[in-house]
Design a protein around this motif. Structure first.
Motif, PDB file in Angstrom:
ATOM      1  N   TYR A  72       0.841  -1.206   0.000  1.00 18.49           N
ATOM      2  CA  TYR A  72       0.000   0.000   0.000  1.00 18.49           C
ATOM      3  C   TYR A  72       0.878   1.259   0.000  1.00 18.49           C
ATOM      4  CZ  TYR A  72      -4.449  -2.402   1.253  1.00 18.49           C
ATOM      5  OH  TYR A  72      -5.589  -3.159   1.265  1.00 18.49           O
ATOM      6  N   THR A  98       2.684  -5.536  -6.068  1.00 16.54           N
ATOM      7  CA  THR A  98       1.630  -4.691  -5.515  1.00 16.54           C
ATOM      8  C   THR A  98       0.255  -5.358  -5.547  1.00 16.54           C
ATOM      9  OG1 THR A  98       1.218  -3.638  -7.660  1.00 16.54           O
ATOM     10  CG2 THR A  98       2.839  -2.574  -6.208  1.00 16.54           C
ATOM     11  N   ARG A  99       0.203  -6.645  -5.912  1.00 16.30           N
ATOM     12  CA  ARG A  99      -1.115  -7.296  -5.998  1.00 16.30           C
ATOM     13  C   ARG A  99      -1.895  -7.143  -4.692  1.00 16.30           C
ATOM     14  NH1 ARG A  99      -3.555 -11.884  -4.709  1.00 16.30           N
ATOM     15  NH2 ARG A  99      -1.715 -13.098  -4.162  1.00 16.30           N
ATOM     16  N   ILE A 100      -1.216  -7.327  -3.545  1.00 17.61           N
ATOM     17  CA  ILE A 100      -1.927  -7.261  -2.269  1.00 17.61           C
ATOM     18  C   ILE A 100      -2.419  -5.849  -1.937  1.00 17.61           C
ATOM     19  CG2 ILE A 100      -1.012  -9.358  -1.210  1.00 17.61           C
ATOM     20  CD1 ILE A 100       1.232  -7.822   0.013  1.00 17.61           C
ATOM     21  N   ALA A 101      -1.914  -4.837  -2.641  1.00 18.52           N
ATOM     22  CA  ALA A 101      -2.438  -3.477  -2.450  1.00 18.52           C
ATOM     23  C   ALA A 101      -3.808  -3.320  -3.118  1.00 18.52           C
ATOM     24  CB  ALA A 101      -1.467  -2.422  -2.983  1.00 18.52           C
ATOM     25  N   GLY A 102      -4.284  -4.365  -3.782  1.00 19.47           N
ATOM     26  CA  GLY A 102      -5.636  -4.364  -4.335  1.00 19.47           C
ATOM     27  C   GLY A 102      -6.676  -4.832  -3.324  1.00 19.47           C
ATOM     28  N   SER A 103      -6.228  -5.201  -2.125  1.00 16.51           N
ATOM     29  CA  SER A 103      -7.138  -5.725  -1.093  1.00 16.51           C
ATOM     30  C   SER A 103      -7.962  -4.608  -0.451  1.00 16.51           C
ATOM     31  CB  SER A 103      -6.333  -6.440  -0.001  1.00 16.51           C
ATOM     32  OG  SER A 103      -5.424  -7.357  -0.563  1.00 16.51           O
ATOM     33  N   SER A 104      -8.982  -4.988   0.288  1.00 16.52           N
ATOM     34  CA  SER A 104      -9.915  -4.035   0.909  1.00 16.52           C
ATOM     35  C   SER A 104      -9.224  -3.120   1.930  1.00 16.52           C
ATOM     36  CB  SER A 104     -11.034  -4.811   1.607  1.00 16.52           C
ATOM     37  OG  SER A 104     -11.632  -4.018   2.615  1.00 16.52           O
ATOM     38  N   PRO A 105      -9.247  -1.794   1.704  1.00 13.86           N
ATOM     39  CA  PRO A 105      -8.622  -0.858   2.647  1.00 13.86           C
ATOM     40  C   PRO A 105      -9.254  -0.924   4.045  1.00 13.86           C
ATOM     41  CG  PRO A 105      -9.148   0.253   0.592  1.00 13.86           C
ATOM     42  CD  PRO A 105      -9.800  -1.094   0.534  1.00 13.86           C
TER      43      PRO A 105
END
Lengths: 299, 299
Positions: free
Chosen positions: A194, A221-228
């Motif tokens: 993130y 950065t794939r995991i930066a696509g997860s729910s904030p």
């Protein structure tokens, strides 16, 4: 076992329900949730048999209760359950942090906390809702149980057996061990990803930068696509352990920066090489364990 | 064009040769390299037509020379080429950094530097050697040319045309712009991934940590599986721009740490949410541009 009650029938709760149905473990699965539309959809999809309304009625005769709603709701749900929790019912959860869940359970369930066996299935995805639920999500996946001193062996085994029926492999850690481990291998990487994307997105020439970002950046950065919202809650729930890991990482970066500034090629290569070897060993180990026929496949 | 000379016939140089052969651009491709075994293999695989020995002989009548050997060898190769470089030959390279390559070219080629058009194909993989070379590696990929003021438009076009024949899309940046962009979207992420895996691998309970690392960690650290020697060289070659990006990132982490320590959930969610939105926009844009039929596919 006859009756399971599941709070939250999205990816995690819905897949648990589907897997148990496929395994024929329960006669009835009752779904509970704040969104009537999601409940209706879960019923239509055959994930649940009944939409529960009243908590007392839903819990009557229940063998197992799974909490799979957003973690921020855990304490409120446990407080709602507490007055109606019968001696024959065991409660578990699917939260990504455990120390905070244990604290919430002690507060909300008080004298009935022995009936709560905390758990964490390691099977996240970037999809959600009843439509995302599948009956083989947990096959070969780890489920960490962080049993309490108060739990009876029989209750822990009942929760373990339900997850095993879903195809999962049971691991045991204390809540504190669990939170330290996941701070390092999951929560910190999410924060770092993130941080990088936000850092780049706020630069004046962000469009130029994104134009040249390639597959390495995409995976990183794939995991930066997860729910904030979900990761805000996890970050705060595991604040102490995450701060410890973040501080260690920032010290590591400061040391690497020193090597880079000094033009210390051997020093950089030492760190890079150690990382490459460690990752290769890890990949080899998981490929050997999880899919022997893929052990030779390049990652 | 009749004759191409390629220094280094691994993934990058070998794939360039295969693609140009497929397109029928050159009559003869000459391979040059330090490993006779690799040269022999490249000949057997049909990647090159001739194994070059003497530089003067290899360069005689060459239309295009590609440097695709490890970047640390660039200046030595250019110095070896310089005395034998004829007016009709254009030289290009495939290095991941450009300012240092331009400096090396000015030093080694001196009065002949106008014949050198620096380039960077954005098409890395974690495989290498002649066996890894394929004839469609560059299809749809970007190639950044960082032309010099001294270059003739015809020479730049000759290099661009060769890459276009490989299926690549030509972009133009100055060497300084190039190095700033790739420091942010490629070199920094590599350093961060190496730093995390090394950090975890050196902890006393590393085995326990790796045991619970899952798919998110795997993707986040994939680039830490890259060659430590290559990334040591890239880090040092792009030292100034990489330090600038690393400092900005460390300031970002310090700010996030402050929000986490203060329990500032709204502050964390703001950063996480900005990152998620930016990444989603980027993914949508590249999927729309590169594969319209996949635009709705979840990442």
């Amino acid at each position: 076992m006859k009756k399971a009650v599941i709070f939250g029938v999205g990816l995690i709760g819905g897949s648990f329900a589907r897997s148990l149905k496929k395994a024929g473990v329960f006669e009835t699965v009752v779904g509970m949730g704040r969104s009537q539309a999601s409940m209706q959809r879960a019923l239509e999809l055959g994930i649940i048999d009944v939409i529960g309304g009243d908590v007392q009625q839903a819990l009557a005769g229940a063998d197992l209760v799974l909490l799979a709603a957003p973690v921020a709701q855990t304490e409120a749900i446990l407080a709602a359950i507490a007055p109606h929790l019968q001696p024959g019912t065991v409660v578990t959860d699917a939260g990504s942090t455990k120390s905070d869940v244990v604290a919430a359970a002690r507060s909300a369930l008080a004298g009935k906390v022995a009936q709560f066996v905390p758990g964490h299935p390691i099977a996240g995805r970037e999809t959600n809702g009843p439509e995302a639920a599948i009956d083989d999500l947990y096959v070969g996946k780890k489920v960490v149980l962080t049993a309490l001193a108060e739990n009876s062996a029989a209750d822990v085994e009942r929760v373990a057996a339900a997850w095993r029926a879903c195809g999962a492999i049971i691991h045991r850690l204390s809540p504190e061990e669990h939170d330290k481990v996941f701070a390092a291998v999951s929560h910190l990487p999410h924060l770092l990803a993130y941080a990088l994307v936000d850092d780049i997105a706020r630069k004046p020439h962000a469009d130029l930068l994104f134009q040249y970002a390639a597959s390495g950046f995409r995976d990183f950065t794939r995991i930066a696509g997860s729910s904030p919202e979900m990761w805000r809650d996890i970050s705060l729930a595991n604040q102490a352990a995450l701060l410890t890991e973040l501080d260690a990482y920032m010290a590591q970066l400061a040391a690497l920066r020193g090597r880079l500034a000094a033009g210390d090629g051997a020093g950089l290569e030492h760190v890079y090489g150690n990382a490459q070897r460690a990752r290769h060993q890890w990949i080899t180990a998981i490929e050997t364990a999880e899919a022997p026929q893929l052990a030779d496949k390049a990652d």
